[in-house]
Design an enzyme around this catalytic site. Structure first.
Site, PDB file in Angstrom:
ATOM      1  N   SER A 146       0.836  -1.208   0.000  1.00  0.00           N
ATOM      2  CA  SER A 146       0.000   0.000   0.000  1.00  0.00           C
ATOM      3  C   SER A 146       0.870   1.257   0.000  1.00  0.00           C
ATOM      4  O   SER A 146       0.515   2.273  -0.612  1.00  0.00           O
ATOM      5  CB  SER A 146      -0.951   0.007   1.205  1.00  0.00           C
ATOM      6  OG  SER A 146      -0.239   0.150   2.409  1.00  0.00           O
ATOM      7  N   ASP A 204       6.964   2.476   6.135  1.00  0.00           N
ATOM      8  CA  ASP A 204       6.783   1.848   4.820  1.00  0.00           C
ATOM      9  C   ASP A 204       6.918   2.863   3.684  1.00  0.00           C
ATOM     10  O   ASP A 204       7.612   2.623   2.693  1.00  0.00           O
ATOM     11  CB  ASP A 204       5.420   1.150   4.730  1.00  0.00           C
ATOM     12  CG  ASP A 204       5.363  -0.122   5.564  1.00  0.00           C
ATOM     13  OD1 ASP A 204       6.257  -0.315   6.412  1.00  0.00           O
ATOM     14  OD2 ASP A 204       4.420  -0.909   5.383  1.00  0.00           O
TER      15      ASP A 204
END
Length: 396
Positions: A146, A204
């Site tokens: 994502s 991330d």
């Protein structure tokens, strides 16, 4: 507004060391994974904005004039604050998604619309765009899929709207943005991640933006200088895991056995710090003895993670299969199944690598040979992408 086609890619991520310990204030090392998400953005003049995500079978289109007429004041603070539940509800109305829409589709579409409307509303008119995003990363495997999606969207939208310059010059196959532009990409990508995850750490999207290796400690993220690219096997056990339950399990074990578990967490912290030191020394010319140290750290951390209760029979099997071939593996991420990484030393013969992959595949796992420490978000010329990626973006 740029008129040319943009081709952008961003890497996934794995946690090298420090998973679970990081929740308790210890250091974690995250590294970019050279399985990449690719985005093609094509400006056009049909009055539509199209989003296609072939990995999850999504094709959506919105009328630009309708989006233009919306009161977008609810996004006014979008680039500095967490999207509120009110903003999310308004975006759901804009998206026009059916009630039975899958969670993955809903979150992917909301993140896109949030970034598109927030970044592009500074233009005189919202642009007509055709956007296709395809990924080598399996979704929901803890590999930063994502974040790579959000980073690609942020980079492409900022570039097409000329908020940042296109770094790709004539004759370039691939190029990257300046540090200042990457910081803006990372900031926007974090907003996309917030739409998807609510309250992410920011690791991330930072790894996907900057590439290489990052150190995360108590909310602070910093890049490791001169981190080498390392060859690995990435194995997906395909055993689903519940991250929240695994994190709670470690916390409960710490409360129940503080004098046993606290030293384990301190030891994992020391493993992360030692790995950071070794990676820094390896730089461009790694020595064989440094790989031996990395292997020892992998083995010790895997045992510690088992002692914390986040191992799984599938991960034990992965470690046994690779150990029988003189290779060293550990879980990456939450544990309890999910993925594991195996370090491949330089000089390992390809038939041996293939035999190991075959043995892991015969266990029912998915196994890929790839690298960690890959470049962060990049922009490509059309001729530089291999035919497999081109075909995926063309929907073939």
């Amino acid at each position: 507004m740029l008129s040319e086609v943009l081709l952008v890619s961003a890497p996934g991520k794995v946690i090298l060391h420090g998973e679970h310990a990081v929740v308790h204030g210890k250091v974690a090392l995250a590294v970019s994974l050279n399985l990449r998400t690719f985005l093609r953005l094509q400006p056009h003049s049909n009055g539509k904005v199209d989003l296609s995500l072939p990995n999850i079978g999504i094709k959506r289109a919105w009328d630009v004039a309708r989006l233009q007429s919306l009161d977008a004041s609810f996004l006014e603070q979008g680039d500095v604050t967490t999207p509120t539940s009110e903003q999310v509800e308004k975006l759901k109305e804009v998206a026009g998604l059916p009630d039975d829409c899958a969670v993955t589709e809903r979150l992917a579409v909301l993140a896109f619309l949030y970034l598109y409307l927030s970044i592009c509303r500074k233009q005189r008119a919202l642009p007509s765009l055709d956007i296709v995003v395809w990924s080598e990363l399996p979704p929901g495997a803890g590999l930063g899929s994502s974040a790579a999606y959000s980073v690609c969207l942020a980079a492409a939208l900022l570039t097409v709207c000329e908020e940042i310059p296109n770094p790709l010059k004539d004759g370039d196959c691939v190029n990257r943005w300046t540090k200042e532009d990457l910081e803006l990409i990372n900031k926007w990508a974090f907003q996309g991640e917030r739409m998807i995850h609510g309250n992410p750490s920011g690791v991330d999207n930072a790894v996907s933006t900057w590439g290489g290796a990052l150190r995360y400690h108590q909310g602070k993220i910093s890049s490791l200088k001169r981190s080498p690219a390392l060859q690995i096997l990435l194995t997906n056990t395909k055993v689903p895991r519940n991250t929240r339950a695994l994190v709670a399990g470690v916390r409960n074990r710490l409360l129940k056995f503080p004098e046993i578990v606290a030293p384990l967490l301190t030891s994992i912290d020391a493993i992360s710090l030692e790995c950071e030191r070794v990676l820094g020394e390896m730089g461009e010319a790694p020595a064989p003895e440094q790989y031996v140290v990395l292997e020892e750290l992998i083995d010790m951390n895997q045992h510690h993670l088992n002692a914390l209760g986040v191992g799984h029979a599938s991960l034990d099997q992965l470690c046994q299969v690779t150990r029988a071939r003189g290779l060293h593996s550990k879980l990456t991420g939450a544990g309890g199944g999910g993925c594991g990484i195996t370090l491949l030393k330089p000089g390992l013969e390809q038939p041996e690598v293939e035999a190991t992959k075959q043995a892991l595949t015969s266990c029912g796992f998915d196994c890929l040979e790839t690298s960690i420490g890959a470049p962060g978000v990049s922009i490509h010329s059309a001729t530089s992408l291999d035919s497999r990626v081109q075909q995926a973006l063309d929907g073939l």
